[in-house]
Design an enzyme around this catalytic site. Structure first.
Site, short mmCIF file in Angstrom:
data_model
loop_
_atom_site.label_atom_id
_atom_site.label_comp_id
_atom_site.label_asym_id
_atom_site.label_seq_id
_atom_site.Cartn_x
_atom_site.Cartn_y
_atom_site.Cartn_z
N GLY A 67 -51.87 -49.92 58.84
CA GLY A 67 -51.55 -48.79 59.69
C GLY A 67 -52.48 -48.74 60.88
O GLY A 67 -53.69 -48.84 60.73
N ILE A 122 -57.82 -44.85 59.36
CA ILE A 122 -57.99 -43.41 59.52
C ILE A 122 -58.37 -42.76 58.19
O ILE A 122 -58.89 -41.64 58.18
CB ILE A 122 -56.74 -42.72 60.09
N ASP A 123 -58.14 -43.44 57.07
CA ASP A 123 -58.45 -42.86 55.76
C ASP A 123 -59.95 -42.77 55.51
O ASP A 123 -60.38 -42.08 54.57
CB ASP A 123 -57.82 -43.68 54.65
N GLY A 182 -53.90 -39.82 53.32
CA GLY A 182 -55.03 -39.97 52.40
C GLY A 182 -54.52 -40.44 51.07
O GLY A 182 -54.17 -39.63 50.20
N ARG A 183 -54.41 -41.75 50.90
CA ARG A 183 -53.82 -42.34 49.70
C ARG A 183 -54.67 -42.05 48.46
O ARG A 183 -54.18 -41.55 47.45
CB ARG A 183 -53.67 -43.85 49.91
N GLU A 230 -51.71 -36.43 51.05
CA GLU A 230 -50.47 -37.04 50.55
C GLU A 230 -50.69 -37.71 49.20
O GLU A 230 -49.76 -37.86 48.42
CB GLU A 230 -49.97 -38.09 51.54
N GLN A 255 -50.92 -38.14 63.46
CA GLN A 255 -52.37 -38.02 63.30
C GLN A 255 -53.10 -39.31 63.65
O GLN A 255 -54.27 -39.28 64.02
CB GLN A 255 -52.71 -37.59 61.88
#
Length: 421
Positions: A12, A142-143, A190-191, A246, A298
């Site tokens: 991503g 981004i996470d 946010g996995r 998420e 985002q």
């Protein structure tokens, strides 16, 4: 004679991944005695396997410089993991074939933990197959879940966008709650890590302000406890803003919601936490509510990027190249925090083995004991990362984002089919 360098993007994308790309390109061109030409693979490692290599010498120099303020992945990205070399030797044979055909001796792969695993496999491939290739990872996600590094380029800008969005949306809800919406739910990425959800708390100037409840990927969702906190918040303030990761989990460890149940490259698409949570709240309380999912927005919102994040992304790109020039290989540049107040940071290095396929969640001490907020230590960690503005140039009221031409090098190898279904 100096060998050529190849840069590629993976996973991503972010608002600042192209700043890292420009850092790599500029640094490679600054060392003509060490490197030959620099190319970019189209769509990450897939572009290497397909021999789709972009000739950067044919790009407008000003367009390449503009990568520093352009979001998305300028050269295309992918979600594709190289197979095990024992079961998929053809993939590695193909990589060597393409590298050799274009005299590539340096491979810079820009991505997260999975991408660092790919870079590591390429590095080991060189030793195993007798082809000299220096593979280096360039961090991005981004996470904010990369190990070792203090933060991951891309996170600061996404965090700034989320905190800003929550502050503005909360003012909207506050102004209407007496006769309209009582609950607003925002779902963020946010996995397995709740960093982005935690960033929403920066919207608060003091405790009690929105977001009032945060649901982290690290904290199992307990329905009865959540409803008790929700009702108490509404009784106290008249409304409640909820931010949910998420990757929220049930008490048994299963995902609270999944957008698609099948796997794509072993990558389950998450999503749907906000609408499912809204159904639960509506059923239990009858309150009028709204929900939103920021999704790609985002990670694409370059217009409100953090200057700290942009500077760090660019520095990581340059550090990858400078590390190679200094004689290092199989590493990833990392950001090291020297102090928080004032915020000072510098570049370091870590081995690809230490970050490949490793996800780092939030420390429990960053989450309040009740599981619905962040501690002062978390605020101290997060706040420096969203500092500073670095707006792109605007034309006719909109940000100006040049596009590369993407002209491919002539192919020198036979065609190759990539199985990625």
């Amino acid at each position: 004679m100096p060998q050529n360098a190849l840069y590629a993007q993976s996973g991503g994308v972010t608002a600042v991944i192209n700043a890292s790309a420009w850092g790599v390109i500029e640094a490679v061109r600054g060392h003509p005695a060490h490197f030959g030409r620099i190319y970019a693979a189209r769509d990450g490692i897939l572009g290497v396997l397909r021999e789709e290599l972009i000739d950067l010498d044919h790009e407008d120099p000003l367009t390449l410089q503009a990568l520093r303020h352009t979001p998305g992945g300028a050269f295309g990205s992918c979600r594709f993991d190289l197979g095990d070399p024992e079961t998929h030797p053809e993939q590695y044979e193909r990589l060597v074939e393409v590298f050799r055909a274009h005299d590539i001796g340096y491979f810079f792969y820009n991505g997260g933990g999975g991408s660092m695993d790919t870079a590591l496999k390429v590095a080991k491939m060189g030793d195993r197959m007798g082809y000299p290739i220096t593979a280096v990872g360039v961090p991005k996600t981004i996470d904010n879940d990369l190990a070792i590094t203090d933060t991951s380029p891309g996170f600061g800008s996404a965090a700034k966008f989320i905190a800003t969005t929550v502050r503005e949306a909360s003012l909207d809800v506050e102004s209407m709650h007496t006769s309209s919406t009582k609950v607003f739910i925002l779902e963020v990425m946010g996995r397995h890590a709740g960093w982005l959800a935690a960033a929403a708390a920066l919207a608060q100037e003091f405790d009690g302000q929105p977001p009032m409840l945060i649901l982290f990927a690290e904290i199992p969702f307990e329905e009865a406890d959540f409803m008790e906190h929700l009702n108490r918040t509404i009784e106290r303030h008249g409304y409640c803003v909820v931010v949910v990761s998420e990757g929220l989990k049930n008490p048994d460890g299963s995902l609270f919601s999944v957008a698609q149940s099948h796997d794509v490259y072993a990558y389950t698409q998450l999503g749907g936490a906000a609408p499912r949570l809204s159904e639960l709240i509506r059923e239990k309380t009858g309150h009028k509510l709204h929900w939103a999912v920021v999704d790609y927005i985002q990670r694409a919102a370059r217009h409100i990027a953090s200057k700290v994040d942009v500077d760090q992304a660019y520095a990581c790109g340059r550090a990858a190249v400078e590390g190679v020039v200094a004689g290092h290989h199989s590493f990833m540049p990392i950001i090291q925090r020297d102090s928080t107040q004032p915020y000072r940071w510098r570049m370091g290095r870590t081995s690809l083995e230490s970050v490949a396929d490793i996800e780092q969640g939030m420390p429990r001490e960053y989450i309040t004991p009740d599981g619905y907020g962040i501690t002062q230590a978390a605020r101290d960690y997060l706040r420096p990362l969203i500092q500073g503005e670095d707006q792109p140039p605007f034309e006719r009221g909109l940000p100006a984002y040049p596009r590369i031409r993407g002209e491919l090098l002539p192919k020198r190898c036979p065609s190759f089919e990539v199985d990625h279904d």
